[in-house]
Design an enzyme around this catalytic site. Structure first.
Site, mmCIF file in Angstrom:
data_model
loop_
_atom_site.group_PDB
_atom_site.id
_atom_site.type_symbol
_atom_site.label_atom_id
_atom_site.label_comp_id
_atom_site.label_asym_id
_atom_site.label_seq_id
_atom_site.Cartn_x
_atom_site.Cartn_y
_atom_site.Cartn_z
ATOM 1 N N GLU A 103 4.431 -0.078 8.141
ATOM 2 C CA GLU A 103 5.083 -1.479 8.499
ATOM 3 C C GLU A 103 4.449 -2.234 9.300
ATOM 4 O OE1 GLU A 103 6.637 -3.793 7.472
ATOM 5 O OE2 GLU A 103 8.630 -3.317 6.451
ATOM 6 N N ASP A 104 4.341 -3.669 9.299
ATOM 7 C CA ASP A 104 3.813 -4.252 10.577
ATOM 8 C C ASP A 104 4.961 -4.303 11.658
ATOM 9 O OD1 ASP A 104 5.922 -5.647 8.795
ATOM 10 O OD2 ASP A 104 4.390 -7.507 8.963
ATOM 11 N N ILE A 105 6.176 -4.504 11.114
ATOM 12 C CA ILE A 105 7.497 -4.821 12.196
ATOM 13 C C ILE A 105 8.727 -4.260 11.663
ATOM 14 C CG2 ILE A 105 7.771 -7.026 11.389
ATOM 15 C CD1 ILE A 105 8.445 -7.756 14.647
ATOM 16 N N ASP A 107 12.536 -5.013 11.973
ATOM 17 C CA ASP A 107 13.171 -5.801 12.624
ATOM 18 C C ASP A 107 14.739 -5.369 12.653
ATOM 19 O OD1 ASP A 107 14.018 -8.580 14.023
ATOM 20 O OD2 ASP A 107 14.158 -9.175 11.820
ATOM 21 N N THR A 108 15.422 -5.765 11.639
ATOM 22 C CA THR A 108 16.689 -5.368 11.351
ATOM 23 C C THR A 108 16.853 -4.163 10.416
ATOM 24 O OG1 THR A 108 16.958 -6.220 9.028
ATOM 25 C CG2 THR A 108 17.761 -7.777 10.533
ATOM 26 N N GLY A 109 15.812 -3.592 10.014
ATOM 27 C CA GLY A 109 15.516 -2.459 9.463
ATOM 28 C C GLY A 109 15.975 -2.362 7.990
ATOM 29 N N LEU A 110 16.545 -3.732 7.520
ATOM 30 C CA LEU A 110 16.828 -3.902 6.142
ATOM 31 C C LEU A 110 15.733 -3.247 4.917
ATOM 32 C CD1 LEU A 110 18.904 -6.816 5.916
ATOM 33 C CD2 LEU A 110 19.831 -4.492 5.593
ATOM 34 N N LYS A 135 11.934 -3.919 16.873
ATOM 35 C CA LYS A 135 12.589 -4.722 17.664
ATOM 36 C C LYS A 135 13.954 -4.116 17.852
ATOM 37 C CE LYS A 135 11.109 -9.286 16.255
ATOM 38 N NZ LYS A 135 11.386 -10.483 15.246
ATOM 39 N N ASP A 163 2.871 -13.406 9.609
ATOM 40 C CA ASP A 163 2.776 -14.819 9.553
ATOM 41 C C ASP A 163 3.948 -15.580 9.926
ATOM 42 O OD1 ASP A 163 4.647 -13.835 7.385
ATOM 43 O OD2 ASP A 163 4.390 -15.694 6.337
HETATM 44 P P1 5GP Z 1 13.478 -6.225 8.486
HETATM 45 O O1 5GP Z 1 14.018 -6.007 7.211
HETATM 46 O O2 5GP Z 1 13.444 -4.949 9.359
HETATM 47 O O3 5GP Z 1 14.606 -7.191 8.992
HETATM 48 O O4 5GP Z 1 12.350 -6.896 8.521
HETATM 49 C C1 5GP Z 1 11.083 -6.746 8.045
HETATM 50 C C2 5GP Z 1 10.004 -7.502 7.627
HETATM 51 O O5 5GP Z 1 10.393 -8.910 8.073
HETATM 52 C C3 5GP Z 1 8.735 -7.147 8.264
HETATM 53 O O6 5GP Z 1 7.965 -6.509 7.408
HETATM 54 C C4 5GP Z 1 8.187 -8.884 8.483
HETATM 55 O O7 5GP Z 1 7.435 -9.176 7.251
HETATM 56 C C5 5GP Z 1 9.250 -9.680 8.609
HETATM 57 N N1 5GP Z 1 9.704 -9.870 9.993
HETATM 58 C C6 5GP Z 1 10.313 -9.307 11.005
HETATM 59 N N2 5GP Z 1 10.351 -9.878 12.277
HETATM 60 C C7 5GP Z 1 9.420 -10.590 12.181
HETATM 61 C C8 5GP Z 1 8.603 -11.342 13.220
HETATM 62 O O8 5GP Z 1 9.100 -11.344 14.294
HETATM 63 N N3 5GP Z 1 7.483 -12.275 12.699
HETATM 64 C C9 5GP Z 1 7.086 -12.221 11.413
HETATM 65 N N4 5GP Z 1 6.191 -13.065 11.297
HETATM 66 N N5 5GP Z 1 7.771 -11.358 10.400
HETATM 67 C C10 5GP Z 1 8.950 -10.589 10.974
#
Ligand code: 5GP
Length: 179
Positions: A103-105, A107-110, A135, A163
């Protein structure tokens, strides 16, 4: 080097320069090489954001492995819409195989939670998460990613594959939203 850039309507400042990213990617690959020696893992790359991280990481992972892709999305603009949509199936047999989700990032982990649930139905030998960015303040999951590069504050970032409404993925450095 230009420290600030404008993408669409927002201003971003330089956050993590490419040299630091490359060093971190190398060290994650080194750990994976040790942990997965002789395991012939499957790297499951989550598109679109992880394409650049995966390309660099896997150049340093020189042991035998399979590489495949899936596509999920949960973001519109700079905020998560909270619902993960699968846009591409996993096209490889993961049964009894060790899977590393790239994964790139996180965030919530969802996104990773949804992907893990999908994967567990396919009987993999193991599933671990490898993310360049994490994060923790935004994280709502139970288990933090096993392999994480940079632990960052809860602010929107872009570049190095990530992006803002499809722009900025080609930047080699990481930028952070300027308040
Ligand atoms: P999660 O499901 O963990 O909230 O988010 C994961 C996805 O949300 C990542 O794969 C990414 O595509 C997008 N995302 C989360 N945080 C960021 C951020 O700070 N910048 C960008 N560009 N994408 C994010």
């Amino acid at each position: 080097m230009d420290q600030n850039i404008q993408i669409h309507d927002k201003l971003f400042k330089l956050f993590i320069p490419s040299e630091y990213i490359q060093d971190e990617v190398q060290s994650i690959a080194d750990k994976l090489m040790v942990d997965y020696a002789d395991k012939n893992p499957i790297f499951l790359v989550v598109l679109n954001g992880a394409f650049m991280f995966a390309a660099d990481l896997l150049k340093h992972y020189t042991d035998s492995c399979d590489i495949t892709f899936t596509k999920l999305s949960s973001y519109v603009g700079t905020t998560s819409v909270g619902k993960v949509t699968k846009q591409m199936d996993i096209l490889i047999n993961v049964s009894n195989r060790h899977v590393i989700i790239v994964e790139d990032i996180v965030d919530t982990g969802l996104t990773i939670e949804a992907l893990k649930l999908n994967l567990f139905e396919l009987n993999p030998a193991s599933v671990e998460i490898c993310t360049l960015l994490f994060k923790p303040e935004a994280f709502k999951g139970t288990e933090s990613p096993k392999y994480q590069g940079f632990v960052i504050p809860n602010k929107f970032v872009l570049g190095y594959g990530l992006d803002y409404d499809e722009r900025g993925r080609n930047l080699k450095d990481l930028y952070q939203l300027k308040e």
